[in-house]
Design a protein around this motif. Structure first.
Motif, short mmCIF file in Angstrom:
data_model
loop_
_atom_site.label_atom_id
_atom_site.label_comp_id
_atom_site.label_asym_id
_atom_site.label_seq_id
_atom_site.Cartn_x
_atom_site.Cartn_y
_atom_site.Cartn_z
N TYR B 166 37.03 54.01 47.07
CA TYR B 166 37.99 53.01 46.60
C TYR B 166 38.19 53.13 45.09
O TYR B 166 39.20 52.66 44.57
CB TYR B 166 37.47 51.62 46.99
CG TYR B 166 38.53 50.54 47.02
CD1 TYR B 166 39.72 50.73 47.73
CD2 TYR B 166 38.33 49.32 46.39
CE1 TYR B 166 40.67 49.75 47.77
CE2 TYR B 166 39.28 48.33 46.44
CZ TYR B 166 40.46 48.54 47.12
OH TYR B 166 41.41 47.56 47.16
N HIS B 324 49.86 38.61 52.01
CA HIS B 324 49.42 38.48 50.62
C HIS B 324 49.60 37.06 50.09
O HIS B 324 49.19 36.78 48.97
CB HIS B 324 50.12 39.49 49.72
CG HIS B 324 51.61 39.46 49.84
ND1 HIS B 324 52.39 38.58 49.16
CD2 HIS B 324 52.46 40.21 50.60
CE1 HIS B 324 53.65 38.79 49.48
NE2 HIS B 324 53.72 39.76 50.35
N TYR B 368 46.06 49.14 48.72
CA TYR B 368 45.88 48.48 47.43
C TYR B 368 47.21 48.00 46.85
O TYR B 368 47.29 46.94 46.24
CB TYR B 368 45.21 49.47 46.48
CG TYR B 368 44.73 48.87 45.20
CD1 TYR B 368 43.52 48.19 45.15
CD2 TYR B 368 45.46 48.99 44.02
CE1 TYR B 368 43.06 47.64 43.97
CE2 TYR B 368 45.01 48.44 42.84
CZ TYR B 368 43.81 47.77 42.82
OH TYR B 368 43.36 47.22 41.65
N ASN B 369 48.28 48.78 47.07
CA ASN B 369 49.58 48.42 46.51
C ASN B 369 50.23 47.25 47.23
O ASN B 369 51.14 46.64 46.70
CB ASN B 369 50.51 49.62 46.59
CG ASN B 369 50.01 50.76 45.75
OD1 ASN B 369 49.70 50.57 44.58
ND2 ASN B 369 49.89 51.93 46.34
N LEU B 371 48.45 44.68 48.47
CA LEU B 371 47.63 43.47 48.34
C LEU B 371 48.19 42.58 47.25
O LEU B 371 48.81 43.06 46.30
CB LEU B 371 46.19 43.84 48.02
CG LEU B 371 45.41 44.64 49.05
CD1 LEU B 371 44.01 44.90 48.55
CD2 LEU B 371 45.35 43.91 50.38
N GLU B 373 47.80 40.20 43.99
CA GLU B 373 47.03 40.46 42.79
C GLU B 373 45.61 39.92 42.94
O GLU B 373 44.64 40.56 42.54
CB GLU B 373 47.71 39.79 41.61
CG GLU B 373 47.42 40.45 40.29
CD GLU B 373 48.14 39.74 39.16
OE1 GLU B 373 47.48 39.40 38.18
OE2 GLU B 373 49.36 39.52 39.29
N THR B 376 43.52 42.20 45.24
CA THR B 376 43.07 43.45 44.62
C THR B 376 41.79 43.17 43.84
O THR B 376 40.84 43.95 43.92
CB THR B 376 44.13 44.02 43.66
OG1 THR B 376 44.47 43.04 42.71
CG2 THR B 376 45.36 44.44 44.40
N LYS B 380 38.02 44.52 45.15
CA LYS B 380 37.27 45.33 44.18
C LYS B 380 35.92 44.69 43.90
O LYS B 380 34.88 45.35 43.90
CB LYS B 380 38.06 45.41 42.86
CG LYS B 380 39.12 46.47 42.87
CD LYS B 380 38.79 47.56 41.87
CE LYS B 380 39.74 48.73 42.06
NZ LYS B 380 39.23 49.93 41.43
N THR B 621 53.21 49.77 40.79
CA THR B 621 51.84 49.27 40.73
C THR B 621 50.84 50.40 40.90
O THR B 621 49.69 50.27 40.55
CB THR B 621 51.60 48.22 41.82
OG1 THR B 621 52.04 48.78 43.05
CG2 THR B 621 52.36 46.96 41.51
#
Lengths: 694, 694
Positions: B166, B324, B368-369, B371, B373, B376, B380, B621
């Protein structure tokens, strides 16, 4: 039984095998197959949860409120259970029946198996009864999909309970603490004994009509009472949260459900510990009874102390180190310390789940204030995810268990009796206690609120976990089946009926936020929302406050009982605010101002530089606004109290309120939700600020 | 062996017991005691981790760099191991030896034990050899603190590997992809065979001098080669990150270590699968060899496909749902889907760890793109915490295992031989491959870089997990001991020597940030830091770029090899950018602009409204800046290319750069780290933006 000398005399009988290599290969294949099967089983649950999440999203997207995610998880679990039970031809699983071997001595945790001179190690999984052996023969697949009950207690419950405790840092919880404790302790005990006795009557009836084929003692009935007394209104609370229903009702329900889980679990342990001496082990024995009471008090206070101590230690660590520069380390430490509470309690034979609950409350109260801003988010989010996954897993497992559990005993009389008993038990908890509490409360718990609390007596994860923990005897299996049905019924019917019930009972609800996203954010990070409840003045029942009114001159008489009952709590609050918070956290007033002059050096040594800053800035991350100088006179309702009535701990408006100190405000938008209550103590004026009821 | 009919003929021999109640009580006590012991063991590890975290904090606080957290965890583990081994009087554990029972048939996963008519269920833990049985007698405590090796593979490694995958979404990784893949695949294979053959020589020597008492085959040596080829330079990378060392070197090392874990694990499975037919099972057999190669390719590609497919499915789910809006649901779904990759691969007999790695890469690239903000950040952080805990747990367990593992075989010749072999193996991986790669690379891997890569050949979690997985035979036990010592030595000596080595090799390092906190944040959320490296122009070795130079007119000749080797990658990149990204994510250009006209309706249907927005806003992004119109001419170094050389995907400066489109910039602060390389394709100009090398 475990006499060492016996075990030293090991007898290894060897048998020759024709092909050792073939044997080995077969073992490997067997182990691999078993591992694959485990993966498939776990995968089933994960796909179930994925499906649940996607459907929840659809429901939230379309604002469907009659079915909560937990109810949904149960439905999907049921479907998968049906497929596993009836969809897969059971013949293919018929071929594996475990071999048995016999031993004279009692079961041990580790057993060696000698196969053709090779030794294999086996670990004890548990006792199974003769019925189950046949089930082993019948369907190995269904057994495999069944988890070890201890998984629920040691893996799935702790994050749920910790998260509940960690979310309890709410003004409305502390304002209603007395009532919550009354419902949770006294109420659960009442409910347990009422249900237990009613069920004993049902059992007697069943014996009379010849429906009961096996032993069912009074202690079993009491145990069922304890199981069925753990309420879990997760569905109701989610809807309350979404609709912004009355905050005090929310606090009462949430607080009660969190604490009564702890009470129920310890109560059930105490009932199991009830072992009268003598020949007849199921009659009343005063000494055994008092021993059980002692066990209850011991386990409860021990677990409580354990949780509180670990919480305080974490607070001290985060206070004395500058760990908040490293959010990752901080979060990891927070997680490890919270988990170690559980293990420590279990290692000391206390109840880990209860310890974790109080650890969560302590962490929220103290450690939370020392964490960096990022860590507060991280810890919240981490436990939120864990809680979400664990909860939905338990509920989907419940659905599954209805079909895959092998020893269900459906007894119609017992089930009907249990449904009646839990309602009577809940009623004898809520109504009488509310009556007595209302004698002391200034802001009464209205009849409609009582009906709603009665209605919100859902049973959930804790009842299930307690019921599945021990299903060895006939009585326990019947209880398990009944508990499962109670959970299904209450979650679907009562959970689904919350919205109509709220409007039928005329319980005020706030405006729904524009989007769920906003609400999620608001729930987590925004403490105060002034005027979120525009229609509350139209509702006569909005007047439900327990005011922690101080001993200031503005206090209006007529609530002497109230004042007395709050006295102890106020004392604790003052002590906590003036001494514990400054010692354990970076918030609160500096110790130098709260300790007497003679302790000056000590106070200076213990006070962090931040505390002075906070003091100057009137900043309080724990949302207790401190007004040190200036008496602000304020009118709310028909009472004038000296407090600033607007949102004190409000993050966004802190700047605005910085300059207001010492001035008199009219505060026209003041409403019951934004009201501030204050208590004066030793030169520091504490104002209970407004906080959202998430 | 497992003939059903045999098992249907169960023989339940019952023995009468004098007091069943006493027996039952004893069983309960036994189970409780076992549970308490487990809690204490886990608590030991948690306190160990807590101690490690606090010491790490102290080290970071005081900027101590010679000892990394993993090295520290090992030291604490060693200390606790010594205490457990020698500090606790072993007599108190002498009293428990598991009883044994014998069975004619092969071992099965579930065994029933008949004790006085009661049946207990046991599950297979594994085979133990005769040596271990005596150890069971000797010290039960040490055995208890030993985890099931499969825990490492099924619980601890997946989050570590997923996190690595990741985190791979880095420009420098993709720029050096060719070299990384060469090192990881070819290099690991070379290393494995070199080490294997050298060790076979050592084994022959040991047999010659009579130091070897048991069987040790060539396949065992190759297996050891596979174990010892998995590098894990976590310590070195942490220091690189802290010192802002060269980004390309970082990318090479990190990329190689991530991928060679996958290669090593599959390689070891293939070696185990090598089973020549015939009488002598340890000679070379061409068909068995090719079968092994087939197993390698099959498992690797299967696991790869499994990971990629789950990643794509997650991307599609997050693309087509508006999940999202609910970060909690999104994070939970992300977690579950990533976990299901592991389980799915295991269920299909592929390697879960490898699948999880490629799932992580796919998730980072596509999901990831999509998700929100918040998600993300959440995902992480969630995996960061899991990775941190798992990694430090493994390293502290390693320390512990040196003293608590019962079957160590310390063979000085083997150990010295192994140390020599791993260095020769690493050298024959790095130097020859670097030579060949440099023929094709425009920006050579300098000699000092090669020395640093050689030096960074640390062994860590993967080598340990592979070694502990099977310690049944004499050869495997010797390997395990040796691997443990290799890990200790490399982590402490090479890890600690990284900083001096960097300065000795004149490898440029950036300015250290003011505080670790800033660095942590920068690492995670700030993609670009222009000019972080003020002294790089002074360093001649800063010139180490593999330019993915496009086919634009500004391309300067002389690197035909380079251009050809990049051709395939460019093709993939274009395809990915123009078709896969628009279909799977909300970023990238709208499909309507990239698909041919005839596919218009399909393209419109698949393109999300957001894509148009992104297109208009030049927002990407995934930090691939798209410049659709206007040829920007730019001078960097001595080459003029048509690209905007400054930070394109930069979050904070996006606004500034919005207006720059179409203008010519001089960009004086341009340096090698901020250089942009571009490739032109079908009307879309791709600029590789600057991204920090975290």
């Amino acid at each position: 039984v475990l006499i060492p000398s016996l075990f030293l005399a090991l007898l290894y009988v060897s048998c020759r095998a024709e092909d050792a290599a073939m044997e080995e290969l077969a073992t490997e294949k067997e182990a691999e197959e078993s591992h694959r099967q485990d993966s498939v089983n776990l995968l089933t649950f994960i796909l179930l949860l994925t499906l649940t999440i996607l459907t929840i999203w659809l429901f939230k997207h379309r604002r469907v409120r009659f079915l909560h995610e937990t109810g949904l998880a149960m439905i999907y679990g049921l479907l998968v259970g049906v497929i596993l039970r009836y969809g897969i031809p059971s013949t293919i699983y018929h071929n594996k029946t475990p071999p048995s071997c016999s031993l004279k001595e009692g079961p041990v945790s580790t057993l060696l198996l000698n196969v053709s001179g090779k030794f294999f190690e086996y670990t004890l999984k548990g006792e199974i009864n003769s019925r189950e052996i046949h089930n082993v023969e019948q369907n190995d697949m269904l057994r495999k999909v069944t988890f070890d009950p201890e998984v629920f207690f040691n893996i799935l419950l702790p994050p749920i309970i910790f998260h509940a405790g960690y979310s309890l840092k709410k003004r409305h919880f502390f304002r209603n603490l007395g009532s919550i404790i009354t419902y949770a302790f006294l109420g659960t005990a009442i409910s347990c004994f009422v249900i237990g006795n009613l069920m004993y009557g049902v059992v007697k009836l069943m014996q009379a009509v010849g429906q009961l084929t096996d032993k069912f003692y009074y202690t079993d009935c009491l145990f069922f009472g304890a199981i069925a007394s753990a309420t879990d209104p997760v569905t109701v609370l989610a809807i309350f949260n979404e609709l912004h229903a009355d905050v005090d009702l929310y606090a009462l329900l949430f607080g009660e459900s969190v604490l009564n889980d702890a009470v129920a679990i310890v109560l059930s342990s105490s009932i199991v510990a009830y072992q009268p001496s003598g020949t007849n082990t199921h009659t009343f024995d005063a000494s055994a009874f008092f021993k059980s009471v002692g066990v209850f008090l011991g386990i409860f206070s021990g677990s409580f102390a354990m949780g509180a101590v670990t919480g305080v230690v974490t607070a001290l660590i985060s206070f004395f180190t500058k760990l908040h520069c490293f959010p990752l380390l901080e979060t990891a430490l927070f997680f490890l310390m919270s988990w170690s509470t559980f293990l420590l309690a279990e290692a000391c034979s206390f109840t880990g789940v209860v310890a974790v609950l109080f650890c969560g409350i302590t962490q929220a109260h103290y450690t939370y204030n020392n964490l960096s801003e990022e860590s507060t988010k991280r810890t919240k989010q981490l436990f939120e995810v864990l809680h979400f996954l664990a909860e939905n897993f338990i509920f989907s497992y419940m659905g599954l268990a209805l079909f895959t559990f092998q020893n269900h005993i459906f007894s119609p009389i017992f089930i009907v009796g249990a449904f009646l008993a839990i309602f009577i038990g809940r009623a004898s908890n809520i109504y009488p206690l509310s009556f007595f509490l209302n004698l002391g409360r200034r802001h009464k718990i209205s009849g409609n609120f009582q009906h709603m609390m009665m209605f919100a007596g859902l049973r959930g994860a804790m009842a299930f976990a307690l019921a599945i923990r021990d299903t060895a005897t006939y009585a326990r299996q019947m209880m398990f089946t009944t508990t499962l049905l109670i959970v299904f019924f209450t979650v679907w019917v009562f959970g689904g009926g919350t919205t109509p019930m709220l409007s039928w009972l005329h319980i005020r609800v706030g405006s729904t936020l524009e989007s769920q996203e906003e609400e999620e954010r608001a729930k987590q990070w925004q403490y105060v929302r002034v005027g979120v409840d525009p229609d509350q003045d139209l509702q006569p029942i909005g007047d439900n406050f327990q005011v922690l009114q101080g001993d200031g001159p503005q206090h209006e008489g007529g609530s002497k009982t109230k004042q007395e009952s709050a006295w102890l709590f106020r004392l604790w609050y003052t002590f906590d605010h003036n001494y514990l918070k400054p010692i354990l956290t970076h918030s609160g007033p500096p110790l130098t101002t709260t300790l007497p002059g003679c302790c000056g050096p000590l106070a200076r040594c213990l006070t962090s530089p931040q505390a002075y800053e906070n003091h100057e800035q009137l900043r309080d991350t724990d949302s207790d606004l401190i007004l040190n100088d200036g008496d602000l006179t304020l009118t709310y309702g028909d009472t004038a109290i000296t407090a600033n009535g607007a949102s004190g701990g409000h993050d966004g408006t802190r700047g605005e309120w910085g300059g207001i100190n010492g001035k008199t405000e009219a505060a026209p938008e003041r409403d019951s939700e934004a009201r501030e209550h204050e208590t004066t103590s030793r030169g520091t004026r504490l104002v209970f600020p407004v906080e959202d009821h998430a």
